[in-house]
Design an enzyme around this catalytic site. Sequence first.
Site, short mmCIF file in Angstrom:
data_model
loop_
_atom_site.label_atom_id
_atom_site.label_comp_id
_atom_site.label_asym_id
_atom_site.label_seq_id
_atom_site.Cartn_x
_atom_site.Cartn_y
_atom_site.Cartn_z
N LYS A 199 0.89 -1.23 0.01
CA LYS A 199 0.01 0.13 0.05
C LYS A 199 0.81 1.15 -0.02
CE LYS A 199 -1.73 3.00 2.86
NZ LYS A 199 -1.69 4.17 2.04
N ARG A 203 -0.46 9.70 -1.36
CA ARG A 203 -0.14 11.28 -2.16
C ARG A 203 0.73 10.95 -3.22
NH1 ARG A 203 1.43 13.27 3.72
NH2 ARG A 203 -0.57 13.68 4.68
N CYS A 307 13.52 11.51 6.89
CA CYS A 307 13.46 11.11 8.23
C CYS A 307 15.07 11.11 8.99
CB CYS A 307 12.97 9.60 8.41
SG CYS A 307 14.03 8.41 7.65
P1 NAD Z 1 2.10 9.00 7.52
O1 NAD Z 1 2.06 8.30 8.72
O2 NAD Z 1 1.15 9.94 7.51
O3 NAD Z 1 1.82 8.13 6.35
C1 NAD Z 1 2.39 6.89 6.19
C2 NAD Z 1 1.43 5.67 5.59
O4 NAD Z 1 0.61 5.57 7.06
C3 NAD Z 1 0.59 5.97 4.43
O5 NAD Z 1 0.73 4.85 3.77
C4 NAD Z 1 -0.58 6.65 5.06
O6 NAD Z 1 -1.72 6.09 4.24
C5 NAD Z 1 -0.72 5.76 6.41
N1 NAD Z 1 -1.46 6.26 7.53
C6 NAD Z 1 -1.51 7.77 7.81
N2 NAD Z 1 -2.03 8.21 8.86
C7 NAD Z 1 -2.23 7.00 9.35
C8 NAD Z 1 -3.34 6.55 10.57
N3 NAD Z 1 -3.81 7.69 11.25
N4 NAD Z 1 -3.60 5.47 10.59
C9 NAD Z 1 -3.31 4.54 9.79
N5 NAD Z 1 -2.71 4.81 8.70
C10 NAD Z 1 -2.13 5.87 8.31
O7 NAD Z 1 3.48 9.55 7.14
P2 NAD Z 1 4.07 10.32 5.83
O8 NAD Z 1 3.59 11.80 6.36
O9 NAD Z 1 3.70 9.97 4.60
O10 NAD Z 1 5.52 10.46 6.24
C11 NAD Z 1 6.48 11.29 6.93
C12 NAD Z 1 6.92 10.64 8.26
O11 NAD Z 1 7.41 9.36 7.88
C13 NAD Z 1 7.64 11.58 9.04
O12 NAD Z 1 7.38 11.20 10.60
C14 NAD Z 1 9.00 10.89 8.62
O13 NAD Z 1 10.05 11.10 9.68
C15 NAD Z 1 8.67 9.50 8.73
N6 NAD Z 1 9.58 8.52 8.02
C16 NAD Z 1 10.58 7.82 8.67
C17 NAD Z 1 11.35 6.88 8.29
C18 NAD Z 1 12.36 6.12 8.93
O14 NAD Z 1 12.96 4.95 8.29
N7 NAD Z 1 12.45 6.18 10.15
C19 NAD Z 1 11.75 7.01 6.81
C20 NAD Z 1 10.70 7.87 6.17
C21 NAD Z 1 9.79 8.68 6.65
#
Ligand code: NAD
Length: 522
Positions: A199, A203, A307
């Site tokens: 999945k 966006r 991240c």
């Molecule tokens: P996000 O959590 O909003 O979305 C990630 C995924 O989760 C998406 O597929 C989305 O559909 C789903 N999702 C979003 N909100 C949800 C919820 N409340 N319940 C269930 N599913 C949900 O993250 P984002 O904004 O796409 O990405 C940015 C974040 O990711 C930042 O916090 C960044 O630090 C983190 N990140 C971490 C790493 C790492 O390896 N530690 C790498 C890249 C990004």
Amino acid sequence: MAATTVRSLLKKRVLLQLGHRCYSSSVPTTKLFIDGKFVESKSSEWLDIHNPATNEVIGRVPKATQEEMLAAVDSCSRAYHSWSETSILTRQQVFLRYQQLIKDNIKELAKLITLEQGKTLADAEGDVFRGLQVVEHACSITSLMLGETLPSITKDMDTYTYRLPLGVCAGIAPFNFPAMIPLWMFPMGMVCGNTYLMKPSERVPGCTMMLAKLLQDAGAPDGTLNIIHGQHSAVNFICDHPAIKAISFVGSNQAGEYIYERGSKNGKRVQSNMGAKNHGVVMPDANKENTLNQLVGAAFGAAGQRCMALSTAVLVGEACNWLPELVERAKNLRVNAGDQPGADIGPLITPQARDRVNRLIQSGVDEGAKLLLDGRNVAVKGFENGNFVGPTIISNVTPDMQCYKEEIFGPVLVVLEVDTLDEAISIINKNPYGNGTAIFTTNGAVARKYTHEVDVGQIGVNVPIPVPLPMFSFTGSRASFRGDTNFYGKQGVQFYTQIKTVTSQWKEEDATVKSPAVTMPT
Ligand code: NAD
């Protein structure tokens, strides 16, 4: 041949229609990938996809229906029987062809990333490249999946182990690395013999669709990879479906902790990489030129939407005097749409993300920090509707301020000033996140002390963004990670496999067991 097919499609300007179909509104729609076919969703719920540099709607993505998600997971389950029995050499060959196809299409993938995500084209190529390295590493599966053997553990008895796949695995990806992070997930899972339900972020779904097409062209059998789209209900479906044995998640803490809890409660393995607040400690003995350039690159690259962005500088002692030069370097970065020549910093993903970043900058000012460089209200000619924030530097920040406590995820560097290395370490160890950190110094003893005492999973010494290459694993810690085994490398193989241990005894005929043994062997 397969790469040519993809390229010719792109030449016909149907880039967005790879995995999409046009509605009468002429906005392309993202397809689902089920059982080897790119199919139109029957969903009544759709989300718009925007170009972050203009906010124009460039496509739509469905929230897959329950029926479609069930069809996808059923396809994975059916394909598992044959894929898991396929020889490891055959699986390796698929990924050897795949890595070549990704290389052949790196520029087209990067264009798609820039269009949907906003980062600069050069950075988008880096996004694909870092994912490609994981695919290349996956091609070493014949060594990575070796088991262990210990002969003669007792008379005539040998023990050996082998690694086996788990079944259907699933990946849930964020928006900020549309290629790299999906490529951390399904190639590792599949090369181990699992089938995979992906999945992507709603966006930026286009890149995953193109990666799926390339994988199909590389010879992955139908059903070995399925793709669904959506938000919460797709995530809940993955957490709850009994056929799914393991979940890889990357994204925010809010989603990651929820998915970890819900998936684990349902008996699944979950690895959850989450948010960060990465500190760069600058010692006064550091090479000034290198340090300032590395700090600026790591804080503002990808508009801070990494991240591992080095979003917090901790200047120690005399290094505090370097602030004016830091500001000068940051000022020189060019803010522009990612596909414009010379762009250093592209837009943020949404207007909401931009407004949140602007609010956090203001919160710093309101709480008494000093705004040395203000990127709010940056004007980008020709892209007035884009979600731009220019490089911003806030100094005199203290750990109780909102702009320090929250992950900003924008082109904002917050600066703390301290007198000693011990103070710096103490601040960092009190911060809940443990994703990455860096120290800039020319003193080996200082570097050694730092790497031993700082409680962060990934540490750079004069390396601003120490993301490990795929022969290692991505080892963020504390609030940045939930789970036992990390992404890719040896740990990735462990995550996607289970061990079977065989103990066998072959005796000579004259050594037959003469009577039942009712006590534990000693
Ligand atoms: P996000 O959590 O909003 O979305 C990630 C995924 O989760 C998406 O597929 C989305 O559909 C789903 N999702 C979003 N909100 C949800 C919820 N409340 N319940 C269930 N599913 C949900 O993250 P984002 O904004 O796409 O990405 C940015 C974040 O990711 C930042 O916090 C960044 O630090 C983190 N990140 C971490 C790493 C790492 O390896 N530690 C790498 C890249 C990004």
